[in-house]
Design a protein around this motif. Structure first.
Motif, PDB file in Angstrom:
ATOM      1  N   PRO A 159       0.905  -1.634  -0.029  1.00  0.00           N
ATOM      2  CA  PRO A 159      -0.074   0.346   0.488  1.00  0.00           C
ATOM      3  C   PRO A 159       0.786   1.304  -0.201  1.00  0.00           C
ATOM      4  O   PRO A 159       2.366   0.873   0.646  1.00  0.00           O
ATOM      5  CB  PRO A 159      -0.802  -0.039   1.028  1.00  0.00           C
ATOM      6  CG  PRO A 159      -1.042  -0.975   1.893  1.00  0.00           C
ATOM      7  CD  PRO A 159       0.475  -1.620   1.444  1.00  0.00           C
ATOM      8  N   LEU A 160       0.216   2.011  -0.695  1.00  0.00           N
ATOM      9  CA  LEU A 160       1.191   3.536  -0.659  1.00  0.00           C
ATOM     10  C   LEU A 160       1.531   3.866   0.549  1.00  0.00           C
ATOM     11  O   LEU A 160       0.027   4.148   1.145  1.00  0.00           O
ATOM     12  CB  LEU A 160       0.732   4.333  -1.866  1.00  0.00           C
ATOM     13  CG  LEU A 160       0.569   3.925  -3.436  1.00  0.00           C
ATOM     14  CD1 LEU A 160       0.104   5.157  -4.204  1.00  0.00           C
ATOM     15  CD2 LEU A 160       2.080   3.521  -3.940  1.00  0.00           C
ATOM     16  N   ASP A 161       1.683   4.979   0.633  1.00  0.00           N
ATOM     17  CA  ASP A 161       2.078   6.165   1.791  1.00  0.00           C
ATOM     18  C   ASP A 161       1.114   6.969   1.757  1.00  0.00           C
ATOM     19  O   ASP A 161       0.526   7.293   0.451  1.00  0.00           O
ATOM     20  CB  ASP A 161       3.315   6.686   2.061  1.00  0.00           C
ATOM     21  CG  ASP A 161       4.221   6.193   2.809  1.00  0.00           C
ATOM     22  OD1 ASP A 161       4.016   4.637   2.999  1.00  0.00           O
ATOM     23  OD2 ASP A 161       5.090   6.353   2.575  1.00  0.00           O
ATOM     24  N   GLU A 162       0.260   7.965   2.805  1.00  0.00           N
ATOM     25  CA  GLU A 162      -0.238   8.800   2.566  1.00  0.00           C
ATOM     26  C   GLU A 162       0.369  10.668   1.969  1.00  0.00           C
ATOM     27  O   GLU A 162       1.125  10.165   2.170  1.00  0.00           O
ATOM     28  CB  GLU A 162      -1.274   9.333   3.521  1.00  0.00           C
ATOM     29  CG  GLU A 162      -2.034   8.442   3.798  1.00  0.00           C
ATOM     30  CD  GLU A 162      -2.869   8.709   5.446  1.00  0.00           C
ATOM     31  OE1 GLU A 162      -2.627   9.606   6.530  1.00  0.00           O
ATOM     32  OE2 GLU A 162      -4.620   7.986   5.321  1.00  0.00           O
ATOM     33  N   SER A 208      -9.633   7.391   1.040  1.00  0.00           N
ATOM     34  CA  SER A 208      -8.648   7.441   1.223  1.00  0.00           C
ATOM     35  C   SER A 208      -7.252   8.171   0.239  1.00  0.00           C
ATOM     36  O   SER A 208      -8.495   8.527  -0.613  1.00  0.00           O
ATOM     37  CB  SER A 208      -8.231   5.781   0.559  1.00  0.00           C
ATOM     38  OG  SER A 208      -8.848   5.456  -1.104  1.00  0.00           O
ATOM     39  N   GLN A 209      -6.228   7.914   0.846  1.00  0.00           N
ATOM     40  CA  GLN A 209      -5.626   8.771   0.718  1.00  0.00           C
ATOM     41  C   GLN A 209      -4.099   7.984   0.183  1.00  0.00           C
ATOM     42  O   GLN A 209      -3.936   7.648   0.671  1.00  0.00           O
ATOM     43  CB  GLN A 209      -5.340  10.365   1.516  1.00  0.00           C
ATOM     44  CG  GLN A 209      -6.237  11.365   1.949  1.00  0.00           C
ATOM     45  CD  GLN A 209      -5.987  12.212   2.879  1.00  0.00           C
ATOM     46  OE1 GLN A 209      -4.739  12.466   3.055  1.00  0.00           O
ATOM     47  NE2 GLN A 209      -7.050  12.615   3.284  1.00  0.00           N
ATOM     48  N   HIS A 210      -3.350   8.737  -1.400  1.00  0.00           N
ATOM     49  CA  HIS A 210      -2.161   8.237  -1.658  1.00  0.00           C
ATOM     50  C   HIS A 210      -1.125   8.951  -2.117  1.00  0.00           C
ATOM     51  O   HIS A 210      -2.040  10.362  -2.542  1.00  0.00           O
ATOM     52  CB  HIS A 210      -2.558   7.359  -2.588  1.00  0.00           C
ATOM     53  CG  HIS A 210      -4.027   6.337  -2.780  1.00  0.00           C
ATOM     54  ND1 HIS A 210      -4.992   6.644  -2.725  1.00  0.00           N
ATOM     55  CD2 HIS A 210      -3.435   5.698  -1.575  1.00  0.00           C
ATOM     56  CE1 HIS A 210      -5.527   5.721  -2.345  1.00  0.00           C
ATOM     57  NE2 HIS A 210      -4.793   4.516  -2.105  1.00  0.00           N
ATOM     58  N   LEU A 229       1.874   9.246  -4.532  1.00  0.00           N
ATOM     59  CA  LEU A 229       1.893   8.399  -5.904  1.00  0.00           C
ATOM     60  C   LEU A 229       3.670   8.971  -6.423  1.00  0.00           C
ATOM     61  O   LEU A 229       3.904   9.854  -7.078  1.00  0.00           O
ATOM     62  CB  LEU A 229       1.165   8.608  -6.946  1.00  0.00           C
ATOM     63  CG  LEU A 229      -0.193   7.772  -6.960  1.00  0.00           C
ATOM     64  CD1 LEU A 229      -1.022   8.303  -5.462  1.00  0.00           C
ATOM     65  CD2 LEU A 229      -0.886   7.383  -7.963  1.00  0.00           C
ATOM     66  N   GLU A 262      -6.389   0.447  -2.805  1.00  0.00           N
ATOM     67  CA  GLU A 262      -5.859   0.408  -2.579  1.00  0.00           C
ATOM     68  C   GLU A 262      -4.930  -0.368  -3.455  1.00  0.00           C
ATOM     69  O   GLU A 262      -3.348   0.104  -4.062  1.00  0.00           O
ATOM     70  CB  GLU A 262      -5.592   0.085  -1.421  1.00  0.00           C
ATOM     71  CG  GLU A 262      -5.586   0.664  -0.591  1.00  0.00           C
ATOM     72  CD  GLU A 262      -5.517   1.765   0.163  1.00  0.00           C
ATOM     73  OE1 GLU A 262      -4.280   2.144   0.071  1.00  0.00           O
ATOM     74  OE2 GLU A 262      -6.241   2.448   0.332  1.00  0.00           O
ATOM     75  N   ALA A 290      -4.358   1.536  -6.267  1.00  0.00           N
ATOM     76  CA  ALA A 290      -3.423   2.927  -6.608  1.00  0.00           C
ATOM     77  C   ALA A 290      -1.724   2.873  -6.849  1.00  0.00           C
ATOM     78  O   ALA A 290      -1.021   3.227  -7.104  1.00  0.00           O
ATOM     79  CB  ALA A 290      -3.689   4.369  -5.250  1.00  0.00           C
ATOM     80  N   SER A 291      -1.385   1.787  -5.609  1.00  0.00           N
ATOM     81  CA  SER A 291      -0.185   1.139  -5.523  1.00  0.00           C
ATOM     82  C   SER A 291       0.144   1.107  -7.006  1.00  0.00           C
ATOM     83  O   SER A 291       1.837   0.744  -7.673  1.00  0.00           O
ATOM     84  CB  SER A 291      -0.537  -0.433  -5.299  1.00  0.00           C
ATOM     85  OG  SER A 291      -0.656  -1.398  -6.037  1.00  0.00           O
TER      86      SER A 291
END
Length: 274
Positions: free
Chosen positions: A34-37, A62-64, A66, A219, A222-223
């Motif tokens: 999973p990506l960081d926020e 959710s927040q990411h 990239l 998630e 997004a990843s």
């Protein structure tokens, strides 16, 4: 000046295959981290007065951050999904085809069909296809927006709004900040479910479809963007045919306390441009 909206060409999918949803359920997804926020994170999303008045609710948010992705790349992605839908969630995304291509109808008039699953062996959610329509910012349901916005959603056969996904993004040092959420109408306000749900229940009245919004599907998606989008965009960014390489600019500007508009028209491509 003529454009493509008066032609019968529909369903472009860049040659991607689609197997019947009952058969294509044994493909594993890829492992992912999973990506960081974003740092700092954005405020928690809240529904604006319009959305509250329509009795909508937030299903997922959710927040990411990239790394290596830019807002220009993300704008391009949403208008060129036929080039990369299977890369976006390998093993999970099962079909994609445009019903109304952005280069023919303009970005705001575009629509597409998808089907997807949430795990190896799981029934495919969406049956033969969920129709996703690009929505105007009149549907934007939140109290704040980032610099770029996409709103897309589904309706039932009666034309009632069922649900939407909102994506927002803006450039940050080293990459892109992204905020997303799923927003839905209250079940008691709908007179029937969307068409794809009726189709799945007709096939199996006891089916209990697992909605991707209730899993880690967003998630996983997004990843994947940092894994393929910079490379894919680098290949396509200088391709000269705008009918094959549609470039939208999804920047927005605020027009009132809780209202926004797009700063660019993002219309259809005309014959003399191709």
């Amino acid at each position: 000046m003529s454009n493509f909206t008066d032609t019968p060409l529909v369903g472009a999918n860049a040659g991607q295959t689609y197997l019947p949803f009952k058969d294509n359920i044994h493909v594993p997804t890829l492992p992912y981290a999973p990506l960081d926020e974003p740092n700092p994170p954005y405020p928690e999303l809240e529904l604006n007065q319009m959305a509250q008045g329509r009795n909508w609710h937030i299903n997922q948010r959710s927040q990411h951050f990239l790394p290596g992705v830019t807002a220009e790349m993300m704008d391009w992605f949403w208008g060129n999904m036929e080039k990369c839908y299977y890369l976006w969630a390998p093993g999970s995304h099962k079909r994609f085809s445009w019903l109304s291509e952005p280069w023919m109808a303009g970005f705001g008039g575009s629509a597409f069909l998808i089907s997807e699953s949430v795990g190896e062996g799981a029934a495919v959610f969406g049956g033969n296809g969920i129709e996703i329509n690009r929505l105007t910012l009149d549907f934007f349901p939140f109290t704040y927006a980032l610099k770029h916005v996409l709103v897309e959603g589904t309706f039932n056969d009666l034309g009632e709004f069922v649900d939407m996904t909102v994506h927002m993004w803006e450039d940050a040092e080293g990459g892109l900040n992204h905020v997303t959420a799923a927003v839905a109408a209250a079940d008691e306000d709908l007179h029937e479910p969307p068409h794809f749900v009726k189709e799945m229940l007709a096939e199996n009245p006891d089916a209990v479809p697992v909605a991707p919004s209730s899993t880690d599907h967003s998630e996983y998606e997004a990843s994947r963007w940092p894994q393929f989008l910079p490379q894919l965009y680098a290949i396509w960014k200088d391709h000269p045919d705008p009918c094959q390489n549609y470039k939208a600019n999804l920047e927005v500007e605020q027009t009132g306390p809780e209202t926004w508009r797009y700063t660019h028209e993002n219309g259809p491509i005309h014959y003399d441009e191709c």
